[in-house]
Design a protein around this motif. Structure first.
Motif, mmCIF file in Angstrom:
data_model
loop_
_atom_site.group_PDB
_atom_site.id
_atom_site.type_symbol
_atom_site.label_atom_id
_atom_site.label_comp_id
_atom_site.label_asym_id
_atom_site.label_seq_id
_atom_site.Cartn_x
_atom_site.Cartn_y
_atom_site.Cartn_z
ATOM 1 N N ALA A 120 68.627 7.076 73.427
ATOM 2 C CA ALA A 120 68.649 8.259 74.170
ATOM 3 C C ALA A 120 67.671 8.340 72.690
ATOM 4 O O ALA A 120 66.261 9.579 73.457
ATOM 5 N N MET A 121 68.317 8.508 71.692
ATOM 6 C CA MET A 121 67.694 9.006 70.622
ATOM 7 C C MET A 121 66.979 8.569 70.296
ATOM 8 O O MET A 121 65.531 8.398 69.399
ATOM 9 N N ASP A 122 66.706 7.104 69.893
ATOM 10 C CA ASP A 122 65.757 5.762 70.305
ATOM 11 C C ASP A 122 64.205 6.138 70.617
ATOM 12 O O ASP A 122 63.339 6.467 70.574
ATOM 13 N N LEU A 123 64.978 6.130 72.023
ATOM 14 C CA LEU A 123 63.593 6.427 72.654
ATOM 15 C C LEU A 123 62.637 8.156 72.992
ATOM 16 O O LEU A 123 61.623 8.159 73.056
ATOM 17 N N ALA A 124 63.654 9.127 71.921
ATOM 18 C CA ALA A 124 63.337 10.129 71.783
ATOM 19 C C ALA A 124 62.430 9.854 70.524
ATOM 20 O O ALA A 124 60.728 10.546 70.012
ATOM 21 N N ASP A 125 62.553 9.001 69.294
ATOM 22 C CA ASP A 125 61.497 9.062 68.463
ATOM 23 C C ASP A 125 60.812 7.988 68.394
ATOM 24 O O ASP A 125 59.453 8.361 68.069
ATOM 25 N N ILE A 126 61.137 6.858 69.543
ATOM 26 C CA ILE A 126 59.519 6.087 70.097
ATOM 27 C C ILE A 126 58.734 6.703 70.566
ATOM 28 O O ILE A 126 57.235 6.873 70.526
ATOM 29 N N LEU A 127 58.347 7.467 71.153
ATOM 30 C CA LEU A 127 57.754 8.510 72.236
ATOM 31 C C LEU A 127 57.180 9.696 71.034
ATOM 32 O O LEU A 127 56.100 9.703 71.145
ATOM 33 N N ARG A 128 57.859 10.423 70.031
ATOM 34 C CA ARG A 128 57.292 11.189 69.254
ATOM 35 C C ARG A 128 56.360 10.393 68.473
ATOM 36 O O ARG A 128 54.922 10.399 67.940
ATOM 37 N N GLN A 129 56.311 8.668 68.679
ATOM 38 C CA GLN A 129 55.360 7.996 67.728
ATOM 39 C C GLN A 129 54.035 7.349 68.238
ATOM 40 O O GLN A 129 52.935 6.745 67.588
ATOM 41 N N PHE A 130 54.088 7.994 69.844
ATOM 42 C CA PHE A 130 52.866 7.194 70.661
ATOM 43 C C PHE A 130 51.727 7.705 70.171
ATOM 44 O O PHE A 130 51.845 9.529 70.559
ATOM 45 N N PRO A 131 50.257 7.129 70.142
ATOM 46 C CA PRO A 131 49.295 7.851 68.761
ATOM 47 C C PRO A 131 48.501 8.970 70.754
ATOM 48 O O PRO A 131 48.890 8.271 71.823
ATOM 49 N N THR A 132 48.360 10.125 70.618
ATOM 50 C CA THR A 132 47.865 10.888 72.102
ATOM 51 C C THR A 132 46.930 11.953 70.892
ATOM 52 O O THR A 132 47.389 12.480 70.500
ATOM 53 N N ASP A 133 45.629 12.008 72.480
ATOM 54 C CA ASP A 133 45.081 13.336 71.806
ATOM 55 C C ASP A 133 45.621 14.596 72.707
ATOM 56 O O ASP A 133 44.916 15.640 73.256
ATOM 57 N N ASP A 134 46.779 14.026 74.100
ATOM 58 C CA ASP A 134 46.991 14.698 75.427
ATOM 59 C C ASP A 134 47.690 15.792 74.406
ATOM 60 O O ASP A 134 48.853 15.480 74.625
ATOM 61 N N GLU A 135 47.348 17.126 74.744
ATOM 62 C CA GLU A 135 48.285 18.598 74.251
ATOM 63 C C GLU A 135 49.982 18.269 75.092
ATOM 64 O O GLU A 135 50.979 18.731 74.429
ATOM 65 N N ASP A 136 49.532 17.774 76.834
ATOM 66 C CA ASP A 136 50.646 18.267 77.412
ATOM 67 C C ASP A 136 51.471 17.118 77.347
ATOM 68 O O ASP A 136 52.944 17.407 76.781
ATOM 69 N N LEU A 137 51.461 16.233 76.661
ATOM 70 C CA LEU A 137 52.391 15.139 76.265
ATOM 71 C C LEU A 137 52.663 15.365 74.876
ATOM 72 O O LEU A 137 53.797 14.762 74.692
#
Length: 244
Positions: free
Chosen positions: A42-59
């Motif tokens: 679960a912590m790994d997924l949080a870290d992976i999500l953190r790395q997803f490149p986005t300009d979407d302020e909601d994301l």
């Protein structure tokens, strides 16, 4: 001039490290590694999500909330293994509140922007912990108020100075309260079970915010799905999905 910590702090740290070793022995001897495995993923997924490149302020808001769960899991687990059960449970309440909010956003992404710009009055009216729980109960058709009961339990045992909170200062039921950290097999097993259950929910919800086409997340997502299946099979026989 270098400042040395007071000797009592050093002794306390040494005791905490000894208790951590005792906790890990209990985990090994009772085959509780599945709890640690699902928390790690679960912590790994949080870290992976953190790395997803986005300009979407909601994301980006979701990414920040995921980072919050990462830090909370690390803190809660460290506290539990070192003998601070009540403080670990206090951090778990934070995880619970955060995952409820993430679940709300998962079902209604438009609410993220609304939450971002909400003032104090709007937060109380629509996004306070109780309002979020009520919205989720309504969405899923739940009438038993289990979210409220669990939140209240964490509040009474850990977050607030109540008479019930004294129970978490007693290594044995009916025994005397103790000051400082302690490790007791039954208490640790319950603590890890709750951390694991939260990790199943957090990983499931964080994973839903990561686009399926994004390659860097695929291995972690697959590992989490497998670990979740193993965790549910072991601790909730007959269940294949986590309870919302």
């Amino acid at each position: 001039m270098e400042y040395d910590l007071p000797q009592n702090f050093q002794r306390l740290h040494e005791a905490e490290e000894l208790l951590r070793g005792k906790s890990l022995d209990i985990i090994r001897d009772n085959d509780l590694k599945a709890h640690l495995a699902i928390v790690e993923l679960a912590m790994d997924l949080a870290d992976i999500l953190r790395q997803f490149p986005t300009d979407d302020e909601d994301l980006k808001v979701v990414q920040l909330l995921g980072m919050r769960t990462f830090n909370a899991f690390a803190s809660s687990l460290k506290l539990a293994l070192s003998g601070y059960m009540q403080n670990s449970a206090l951090v778990m309440r934070d995880i619970l509140e955060t995952v409820f909010l993430l679940d709300l956003f998962r079902g209604e992404p438009s609410l993220i922007r609304e939450w971002r710009f909400a003032d104090k009055q709007q937060i109380r009216k629509k996004f306070s912990p109780v309002k979020v729980r009520e919205a989720l109960d309504k969405r899923y058709g739940h009438t038993a108020k289990r979210r409220a009961e669990l939140y209240q339990l964490f509040s009474e045992l850990a977050a607030h100075p109540t008479m019930k909170s004294a129970l978490m200062l007693r290594p044995e039921i009916g025994g005397d309260a103790v000051i400082g950290p302690f490790v007791e097999k039954g208490a640790l097993m319950v603590q890890l079970s709750e951390i694991g259950r939260l990790a199943v929910q957090v990983g499931e919800i964080l994973g839903s915010f990561i686009p399926g086409w994004w390659g860097p997340a695929s291995a972690c997502r697959t590992s989490f799905i497998q670990a979740k299946s193993n965790w549910l099979s072991r601790f909730y026989p007959g269940s294949r999905t986590s309870k919302k």
